[in-house]
Design a protein around this motif. Structure first.
Motif, PDB file in Angstrom:
ATOM      1  N   LYS A   1      15.269  11.817  41.078  1.00  0.00           N
ATOM      2  CA  LYS A   1      15.654  12.402  42.363  1.00  0.00           C
ATOM      3  C   LYS A   1      16.345  11.315  43.172  1.00  0.00           C
ATOM      4  O   LYS A   1      15.694  10.412  43.667  1.00  0.00           O
ATOM      5  CB  LYS A   1      14.413  12.912  43.110  1.00  0.00           C
ATOM      6  N   HIS A   2      17.646  11.412  43.268  1.00  0.00           N
ATOM      7  CA  HIS A   2      18.413  10.331  43.882  1.00  0.00           C
ATOM      8  C   HIS A   2      18.358  10.331  45.400  1.00  0.00           C
ATOM      9  O   HIS A   2      18.916   9.458  46.029  1.00  0.00           O
ATOM     10  CB  HIS A   2      19.867  10.392  43.396  1.00  0.00           C
ATOM     11  N   THR A   3      17.695  11.321  45.977  1.00  0.00           N
ATOM     12  CA  THR A   3      17.611  11.363  47.438  1.00  0.00           C
ATOM     13  C   THR A   3      16.202  11.032  47.940  1.00  0.00           C
ATOM     14  O   THR A   3      15.899  11.257  49.104  1.00  0.00           O
ATOM     15  CB  THR A   3      18.039  12.738  47.979  1.00  0.00           C
ATOM     16  N   THR A   4      15.369  10.515  47.047  1.00  0.00           N
ATOM     17  CA  THR A   4      13.996  10.169  47.431  1.00  0.00           C
ATOM     18  C   THR A   4      13.767   8.662  47.379  1.00  0.00           C
ATOM     19  O   THR A   4      14.082   8.015  46.382  1.00  0.00           O
ATOM     20  CB  THR A   4      12.987  10.868  46.492  1.00  0.00           C
ATOM     21  N   LEU A   5      13.213   8.124  48.454  1.00  0.00           N
ATOM     22  CA  LEU A   5      12.724   6.752  48.462  1.00  0.00           C
ATOM     23  C   LEU A   5      11.208   6.803  48.300  1.00  0.00           C
ATOM     24  O   LEU A   5      10.516   7.432  49.107  1.00  0.00           O
ATOM     25  CB  LEU A   5      13.073   6.049  49.777  1.00  0.00           C
TER      26      LEU A   5
ATOM     27  N   ASP B   1       5.013  -4.914  32.745  1.00  0.00           N
ATOM     28  CA  ASP B   1       4.585  -3.595  33.240  1.00  0.00           C
ATOM     29  C   ASP B   1       3.179  -3.613  33.829  1.00  0.00           C
ATOM     30  O   ASP B   1       2.837  -2.793  34.668  1.00  0.00           O
ATOM     31  CB  ASP B   1       4.617  -2.565  32.095  1.00  0.00           C
ATOM     32  N   SER B   2       2.360  -4.563  33.390  1.00  0.00           N
ATOM     33  CA  SER B   2       0.960  -4.598  33.843  1.00  0.00           C
ATOM     34  C   SER B   2       0.791  -5.293  35.191  1.00  0.00           C
ATOM     35  O   SER B   2      -0.297  -5.281  35.760  1.00  0.00           O
ATOM     36  CB  SER B   2       0.120  -5.335  32.800  1.00  0.00           C
ATOM     37  N   PHE B   3       1.844  -5.893  35.699  1.00  0.00           N
ATOM     38  CA  PHE B   3       1.821  -6.598  36.997  1.00  0.00           C
ATOM     39  C   PHE B   3       1.464  -5.604  38.092  1.00  0.00           C
ATOM     40  O   PHE B   3       2.019  -4.514  38.164  1.00  0.00           O
ATOM     41  CB  PHE B   3       3.214  -7.184  37.233  1.00  0.00           C
ATOM     42  N   THR B   4       0.519  -5.974  38.962  1.00  0.00           N
ATOM     43  CA  THR B   4       0.086  -5.017  39.992  1.00  0.00           C
ATOM     44  C   THR B   4       0.545  -5.424  41.391  1.00  0.00           C
ATOM     45  O   THR B   4       0.735  -6.607  41.675  1.00  0.00           O
ATOM     46  CB  THR B   4      -1.446  -4.845  40.006  1.00  0.00           C
ATOM     47  N   MET B   5       0.694  -4.411  42.242  1.00  0.00           N
ATOM     48  CA  MET B   5       1.278  -4.608  43.575  1.00  0.00           C
ATOM     49  C   MET B   5       0.521  -3.807  44.629  1.00  0.00           C
ATOM     50  O   MET B   5       0.127  -2.674  44.388  1.00  0.00           O
ATOM     51  CB  MET B   5       2.727  -4.094  43.558  1.00  0.00           C
ATOM     52  N   PRO B   6       0.368  -4.396  45.837  1.00  0.00           N
ATOM     53  CA  PRO B   6      -0.204  -3.632  46.950  1.00  0.00           C
ATOM     54  C   PRO B   6       0.864  -2.847  47.719  1.00  0.00           C
ATOM     55  O   PRO B   6       0.530  -1.928  48.465  1.00  0.00           O
ATOM     56  CB  PRO B   6      -0.787  -4.727  47.856  1.00  0.00           C
ATOM     57  N   PHE B   7       2.133  -3.211  47.552  1.00  0.00           N
ATOM     58  CA  PHE B   7       3.195  -2.647  48.385  1.00  0.00           C
ATOM     59  C   PHE B   7       4.517  -2.771  47.639  1.00  0.00           C
ATOM     60  O   PHE B   7       4.862  -3.859  47.160  1.00  0.00           O
ATOM     61  CB  PHE B   7       3.278  -3.429  49.711  1.00  0.00           C
ATOM     62  N   ALA B   8       5.229  -1.658  47.525  1.00  0.00           N
ATOM     63  CA  ALA B   8       6.532  -1.697  46.851  1.00  0.00           C
ATOM     64  C   ALA B   8       7.335  -0.447  47.186  1.00  0.00           C
ATOM     65  O   ALA B   8       6.779   0.593  47.553  1.00  0.00           O
ATOM     66  CB  ALA B   8       6.344  -1.787  45.333  1.00  0.00           C
ATOM     67  N   ASN B   9       8.634  -0.577  47.082  1.00  0.00           N
ATOM     68  CA  ASN B   9       9.564   0.550  47.221  1.00  0.00           C
ATOM     69  C   ASN B   9      10.363   0.686  45.935  1.00  0.00           C
ATOM     70  O   ASN B   9      10.670  -0.315  45.295  1.00  0.00           O
ATOM     71  CB  ASN B   9      10.582   0.290  48.340  1.00  0.00           C
ATOM     72  N   ALA B  10      10.690   1.927  45.588  1.00  0.00           N
ATOM     73  CA  ALA B  10      11.560   2.138  44.429  1.00  0.00           C
ATOM     74  C   ALA B  10      12.373   3.410  44.627  1.00  0.00           C
ATOM     75  O   ALA B  10      11.939   4.339  45.325  1.00  0.00           O
ATOM     76  CB  ALA B  10      10.735   2.246  43.147  1.00  0.00           C
ATOM     77  N   HIS B  11      13.544   3.431  44.021  1.00  0.00           N
ATOM     78  CA  HIS B  11      14.354   4.657  43.995  1.00  0.00           C
ATOM     79  C   HIS B  11      15.295   4.589  42.806  1.00  0.00           C
ATOM     80  O   HIS B  11      15.509   3.512  42.237  1.00  0.00           O
ATOM     81  CB  HIS B  11      15.139   4.818  45.306  1.00  0.00           C
ATOM     82  N   TYR B  12      15.815   5.755  42.441  1.00  0.00           N
ATOM     83  CA  TYR B  12      16.799   5.804  41.363  1.00  0.00           C
ATOM     84  C   TYR B  12      18.183   5.572  41.953  1.00  0.00           C
ATOM     85  O   TYR B  12      18.627   6.328  42.819  1.00  0.00           O
ATOM     86  CB  TYR B  12      16.734   7.139  40.627  1.00  0.00           C
TER      87      TYR B  12
ATOM     88  N   TYR C   1      25.969   2.083  49.548  1.00  0.00           N
ATOM     89  CA  TYR C   1      24.752   2.601  50.185  1.00  0.00           C
ATOM     90  C   TYR C   1      24.317   3.899  49.515  1.00  0.00           C
ATOM     91  O   TYR C   1      25.101   4.565  48.817  1.00  0.00           O
ATOM     92  CB  TYR C   1      24.955   2.800  51.690  1.00  0.00           C
ATOM     93  N   GLN C   2      23.077   4.232  49.733  1.00  0.00           N
ATOM     94  CA  GLN C   2      22.490   5.447  49.168  1.00  0.00           C
ATOM     95  C   GLN C   2      21.542   6.027  50.194  1.00  0.00           C
ATOM     96  O   GLN C   2      20.572   5.379  50.597  1.00  0.00           O
ATOM     97  CB  GLN C   2      21.758   5.103  47.868  1.00  0.00           C
ATOM     98  N   LEU C   3      21.854   7.236  50.604  1.00  0.00           N
ATOM     99  CA  LEU C   3      21.081   7.883  51.660  1.00  0.00           C
ATOM    100  C   LEU C   3      19.961   8.719  51.052  1.00  0.00           C
ATOM    101  O   LEU C   3      20.144   9.381  50.037  1.00  0.00           O
ATOM    102  CB  LEU C   3      22.048   8.770  52.452  1.00  0.00           C
ATOM    103  N   PHE C   4      18.779   8.690  51.694  1.00  0.00           N
ATOM    104  CA  PHE C   4      17.634   9.475  51.236  1.00  0.00           C
ATOM    105  C   PHE C   4      17.312  10.563  52.249  1.00  0.00           C
ATOM    106  O   PHE C   4      17.363  10.312  53.457  1.00  0.00           O
ATOM    107  CB  PHE C   4      16.408   8.579  51.059  1.00  0.00           C
ATOM    108  N   ASP C   5      16.961  11.749  51.757  1.00  0.00           N
ATOM    109  CA  ASP C   5      16.446  12.765  52.689  1.00  0.00           C
ATOM    110  C   ASP C   5      14.919  12.839  52.625  1.00  0.00           C
ATOM    111  O   ASP C   5      14.307  13.546  53.429  1.00  0.00           O
ATOM    112  CB  ASP C   5      17.085  14.138  52.448  1.00  0.00           C
ATOM    113  N   THR C   6      14.336  12.113  51.668  1.00  0.00           N
ATOM    114  CA  THR C   6      12.889  12.190  51.480  1.00  0.00           C
ATOM    115  C   THR C   6      12.285  10.795  51.353  1.00  0.00           C
ATOM    116  O   THR C   6      12.791   9.957  50.611  1.00  0.00           O
ATOM    117  CB  THR C   6      12.559  13.014  50.220  1.00  0.00           C
ATOM    118  N   PHE C   7      11.228  10.575  52.098  1.00  0.00           N
ATOM    119  CA  PHE C   7      10.448   9.340  52.027  1.00  0.00           C
ATOM    120  C   PHE C   7       9.090   9.729  51.461  1.00  0.00           C
ATOM    121  O   PHE C   7       8.309  10.428  52.110  1.00  0.00           O
ATOM    122  CB  PHE C   7      10.297   8.752  53.434  1.00  0.00           C
TER     123      PHE C   7
END
Lengths: 236, 236
Positions: free
Chosen positions: B3-7, B69-80, B201-207
């Motif tokens: 989903k390219h519009t989701t962050l 892949d096993s690395f763990t995180m408390p906080f992260a953002n990702a998008h396609y 840039y890439q705009l998201f409509d969904t967070f």
């Protein structure tokens, strides 16, 4: 595919404040994100409650109307219901109930929904009145809202709890809507007493915030001069 | 399905403030929500940047490591990633660039990402140092961060913009991470000058905000006594 741990939200509470009230999502679209929910119509056209996949509107005359799929909304929440029993409660006020729910659910730092079915007394609701463009601000709308009361009524309350951090996007704390079993009474809940009822809850790990990016008025609005938090906490 | 519009966001900026730094999502799980992103490791273990489906960590020694892949995180953002060209810019400061991007994108009221590839100068980054349980607060970690500078460097900047309303959940305004083409330099961006580069840039409509509801420390924490906003704006 139904995701029972996601709360979907279209629009924000903040955009209601300056009156960005265009209906930017249809009920038909919203129902793709859940079978249960709350919201309001374009121009703040009444109070919505969605139960078992059907949208009901309590309009400013207090009448309950079934909402067509084409009905549009500036702000709404929806989720797929899979509630778990939390407590059977008798003779509690709204404040006591809210407090007990937070304590029992231990979920103050995430989003969750509660559903209460049972016998209520002294239920006080409000329904806002639709404005046409140029839309009213939230404060103007609040001055024109109608208040309804019911001494004794059986019905269903759908509530959402949002963590303090998301205040402004959602309503921090609880936001309850009500519909009577006979579909003759409902609205945004201001106060109630639960005589006897089943309280169930559903915890979400995901808050899916959808924004009306195709609405030019929303995208171009300068929110920096709106007194968002003061206005929300006066009006809600 | 992409989903390219989701962050997507796991965790909140706010939970870093009191030091709720347990790694509550693995990189493998995060990569199911995007091929591009930023984040930090358990205990604030460095600065992460995800490019083309690969996670890189800039650690507190300034070294760039490929993250398992096993690395763990408390906080992260990702998008396609599906960026659109916004501008080719030359000889601009970070502040000028941020201002131009907001003006060109007309997207101040939604979430978006920017990607800049090109030649940078006077790049100043920081990388935080991992703490072990009991984890440090964000303020303690900030005092131990390492600052790195590079006079001339080619690389990629990934930035996210969040509307003011979501301050605390995310970083209101811009949050940039950087990785050099030779993978020898990077981190959380404090300052830069863009000599010449392509801005897309890439705009998201969904967070899509995912919360660590299975982490008892998070769920039981009382955020009301943390000075979330002051701490964030001092440290970020």
């Amino acid at each position: 595919m139904a995701k029972h741990t996601t709360l979907y939200q279209h629009g924000t509470l903040a955009l209601l404040v300056p009156g960005l009230l265009r209906g930017t999502m249809t009920m038909g679209e919203l129902l793709k994100h859940g079978d249960t929910g709350i919201g309001t119509g374009e121009g703040l056209d009444g109070e919505l409650i969605i139960l078992d996949g059907k949208g009901y509107q309590v309009d400013a005359s207090g009448k309950v109307n079934l909402v067509p799929d084409s009905f549009t909304m500036p702000f709404a929440n929806a989720h797929y219901a899979r509630y778990s029993p939390l407590a059977e409660l008798e003779n509690v006020s709204q404040d006591d109930l809210n407090e007990q729910v937070v304590s029992l659910s231990r979920a103050a730092n995430t989003f969750f929904s509660i559903k209460i079915t049972g016998s209520f007394s002294d239920v006080k609701t409000r329904a806002v009145r639709k404005s046409e463009p140029p839309f009213h601000t939230l404060a103007q709308t609040a001055r024109n809202q109608k208040i309804f009361t019911k001494d004794q009524v059986k019905g269903t309350l759908i509530g959402y709890y949002s963590p303090e951090l998301f205040d402004g996007a959602a309503v921090a704390g609880f936001h309850h809507h009500f519909l009577s079993d006979d579909h003759q009474f409902g609205g945004h809940v201001l106060d109630f007493h639960l005589d006897k009822g089943d309280v169930s809850y559903q915890l979400f790990d995901t808050f899916e915030q959808h924004l009306p990016v195709n609405d030019k008025d929303y995208m171009q609005h300068d929110f920096s001069t709106d007194n968002i938090f003061e206005s929300i906490h006066t009006s809600e």
